[in-house]
Design a protein around this motif. Structure first.
Motif, PDB file in Angstrom:
ATOM      1  N   PRO A   1       1.549  -0.814   3.874  1.00  0.00           N
ATOM      2  CA  PRO A   1       2.990  -0.682   4.083  1.00  0.00           C
ATOM      3  C   PRO A   1       3.838  -1.513   3.131  1.00  0.00           C
ATOM      4  O   PRO A   1       5.050  -1.258   2.997  1.00  0.00           O
ATOM      5  CB  PRO A   1       3.178  -1.169   5.536  1.00  0.00           C
ATOM      6  CG  PRO A   1       1.861  -0.915   6.198  1.00  0.00           C
ATOM      7  CD  PRO A   1       0.853  -1.208   5.132  1.00  0.00           C
ATOM      8  N   HIS A   2       3.235  -2.472   2.451  1.00  0.00           N
ATOM      9  CA  HIS A   2       3.997  -3.324   1.529  1.00  0.00           C
ATOM     10  C   HIS A   2       4.118  -2.727   0.126  1.00  0.00           C
ATOM     11  O   HIS A   2       4.832  -3.263  -0.719  1.00  0.00           O
ATOM     12  CB  HIS A   2       3.354  -4.708   1.437  1.00  0.00           C
ATOM     13  CG  HIS A   2       3.393  -5.468   2.724  1.00  0.00           C
ATOM     14  ND1 HIS A   2       4.557  -5.965   3.268  1.00  0.00           N
ATOM     15  CD2 HIS A   2       2.403  -5.797   3.600  1.00  0.00           C
ATOM     16  CE1 HIS A   2       4.286  -6.586   4.403  1.00  0.00           C
ATOM     17  NE2 HIS A   2       2.989  -6.497   4.633  1.00  0.00           N
ATOM     18  N   VAL A   3       3.409  -1.616  -0.125  1.00  0.00           N
ATOM     19  CA  VAL A   3       3.468  -0.985  -1.441  1.00  0.00           C
ATOM     20  C   VAL A   3       4.781  -0.216  -1.569  1.00  0.00           C
ATOM     21  O   VAL A   3       5.109   0.613  -0.724  1.00  0.00           O
ATOM     22  CB  VAL A   3       2.269  -0.040  -1.663  1.00  0.00           C
ATOM     23  CG1 VAL A   3       2.365   0.640  -3.027  1.00  0.00           C
ATOM     24  CG2 VAL A   3       0.951  -0.806  -1.539  1.00  0.00           C
ATOM     25  N   ILE A   4       5.523  -0.487  -2.625  1.00  0.00           N
ATOM     26  CA  ILE A   4       6.831   0.151  -2.817  1.00  0.00           C
ATOM     27  C   ILE A   4       6.664   1.627  -3.183  1.00  0.00           C
ATOM     28  O   ILE A   4       5.594   2.059  -3.612  1.00  0.00           O
ATOM     29  CB  ILE A   4       7.630  -0.559  -3.930  1.00  0.00           C
ATOM     30  CG1 ILE A   4       6.886  -0.464  -5.274  1.00  0.00           C
ATOM     31  CG2 ILE A   4       7.887  -2.020  -3.556  1.00  0.00           C
ATOM     32  CD1 ILE A   4       7.669  -1.041  -6.450  1.00  0.00           C
ATOM     33  N   ARG A   5       7.730   2.392  -3.009  1.00  0.00           N
ATOM     34  CA  ARG A   5       7.716   3.786  -3.443  1.00  0.00           C
ATOM     35  C   ARG A   5       7.480   3.857  -4.947  1.00  0.00           C
ATOM     36  O   ARG A   5       8.093   3.127  -5.718  1.00  0.00           O
ATOM     37  CB  ARG A   5       9.044   4.465  -3.108  1.00  0.00           C
ATOM     38  CG  ARG A   5       9.205   4.765  -1.639  1.00  0.00           C
ATOM     39  CD  ARG A   5      10.427   5.627  -1.397  1.00  0.00           C
ATOM     40  NE  ARG A   5      10.566   5.972   0.007  1.00  0.00           N
ATOM     41  CZ  ARG A   5      11.519   6.755   0.475  1.00  0.00           C
ATOM     42  NH1 ARG A   5      12.429   7.269  -0.330  1.00  0.00           N
ATOM     43  NH2 ARG A   5      11.567   7.030   1.767  1.00  0.00           N
ATOM     44  N   GLY A   6       6.577   4.717  -5.321  1.00  0.00           N
ATOM     45  CA  GLY A   6       6.196   4.805  -6.718  1.00  0.00           C
ATOM     46  C   GLY A   6       5.182   3.764  -7.119  1.00  0.00           C
ATOM     47  O   GLY A   6       4.716   3.749  -8.263  1.00  0.00           O
ATOM     48  N   GLY A   7       4.819   2.883  -6.182  1.00  0.00           N
ATOM     49  CA  GLY A   7       3.828   1.846  -6.451  1.00  0.00           C
ATOM     50  C   GLY A   7       2.416   2.399  -6.415  1.00  0.00           C
ATOM     51  O   GLY A   7       2.189   3.587  -6.149  1.00  0.00           O
ATOM     52  N   THR A   8       1.463   1.530  -6.658  1.00  0.00           N
ATOM     53  CA  THR A   8       0.068   1.927  -6.842  1.00  0.00           C
ATOM     54  C   THR A   8      -0.839   1.324  -5.780  1.00  0.00           C
ATOM     55  O   THR A   8      -0.715   0.147  -5.442  1.00  0.00           O
ATOM     56  CB  THR A   8      -0.425   1.493  -8.233  1.00  0.00           C
ATOM     57  OG1 THR A   8       0.397   2.108  -9.233  1.00  0.00           O
ATOM     58  CG2 THR A   8      -1.877   1.888  -8.460  1.00  0.00           C
ATOM     59  N   LEU A   9      -1.742   2.144  -5.253  1.00  0.00           N
ATOM     60  CA  LEU A   9      -2.802   1.697  -4.364  1.00  0.00           C
ATOM     61  C   LEU A   9      -4.130   2.022  -5.027  1.00  0.00           C
ATOM     62  O   LEU A   9      -4.406   3.180  -5.351  1.00  0.00           O
ATOM     63  CB  LEU A   9      -2.717   2.402  -3.008  1.00  0.00           C
ATOM     64  CG  LEU A   9      -3.918   2.224  -2.059  1.00  0.00           C
ATOM     65  CD1 LEU A   9      -4.082   0.767  -1.660  1.00  0.00           C
ATOM     66  CD2 LEU A   9      -3.773   3.116  -0.832  1.00  0.00           C
TER      67      LEU A   9
END
Length: 203
Positions: free
Chosen positions: A151-159
């Motif tokens: 849930p801490h990954v921003i929109r457009g971020g990477t997992l």
């Protein structure tokens, strides 16, 4: 990509092709914020990620309790006796991580956080441009890492998720379960697969 030390000299299980993919993903993501990895071991992934973060002017938070995963314990397949702390009666990979960061010149870029993933995540509030999950491989531990940190990954971020093996004969299933749940959530889409590494984008 130019790494600041001989990466083969660092203990760890990250394939060089996976490492390069991690580095490139972090280089693209880190311009938007910090990167966080779960599971440091002796620092191999931290060198790939940290080098990218330094180039991008960002930081890497490296979360690990440094007592080893299940498969690192005595009697298990990936136990390394050199990492055993006899005084503590437990694994201790923290000195090896610190040595790796010193040799790589990354002590100002990589911020080790010593503790269990869930305990650290409980009060975490900083948005993440990239999250790399490579911690415990029991189903409970892997799902806990995903639920606590995704849930801490921003929109457009990477997992990024390591040790994803669709065929059970190739490796344990928990990271694959996390990967499939991330896709099923409709919050992530896969952008790259390199060996057992999967890189997803937060929608």
């Amino acid at each position: 990509m130019h790494l600041p030390l001989d990466i083969d000299s660092v203990k760890g299980f990250l394939d060089p092709a996976e490492g390069r993919a991690l580095h490139d993903a972090a280089l693209a993501a880190a311009v938007r914020g910090p990167v966080l990895e779960i599971g440091a071991y002796c620092g191999k992934s931290a060198v790939y990620l940290g080098t990218a973060c330094r180039t991008a002017g960002s930081v890497l938070y490296s979360v690990d309790h440094h007592r080893g995963s299940e498969e690192n314990q005595p009697g298990w397949e990936y136990h390394d006796a050199e990492l055993w702390d006899h005084a503590a009666g437990a694994m201790d990979t923290l000195p090896f991580l610190r040595a790796t960061l010193r040799r790589a010149g990354l002590e100002e870029t990589v911020i080790p956080i010593v503790g269990r993933s869930a305990a650290v995540a409980r009060f975490w509030t900083t948005p993440l441009a990239m999250l790399f999950i490579d911690g415990g491989h029991t189903l409970e531990a892997a799902l806990e890492d995903y639920r606590a940190w995704a849930p801490h990954v921003i929109r457009g971020g990477t997992l990024a998720i390591h040790d994803v093996f669709p065929d059970p004969a190739d490796g344990g299933r928990p990271p694959f379960e996390v990967y499939t749940r991330a896709l099923a959530s409709d919050l992530f889409e896969e952008v790259l697969g390199v060996k057992s590494l999967r890189i997803l984008k937060r929608l």
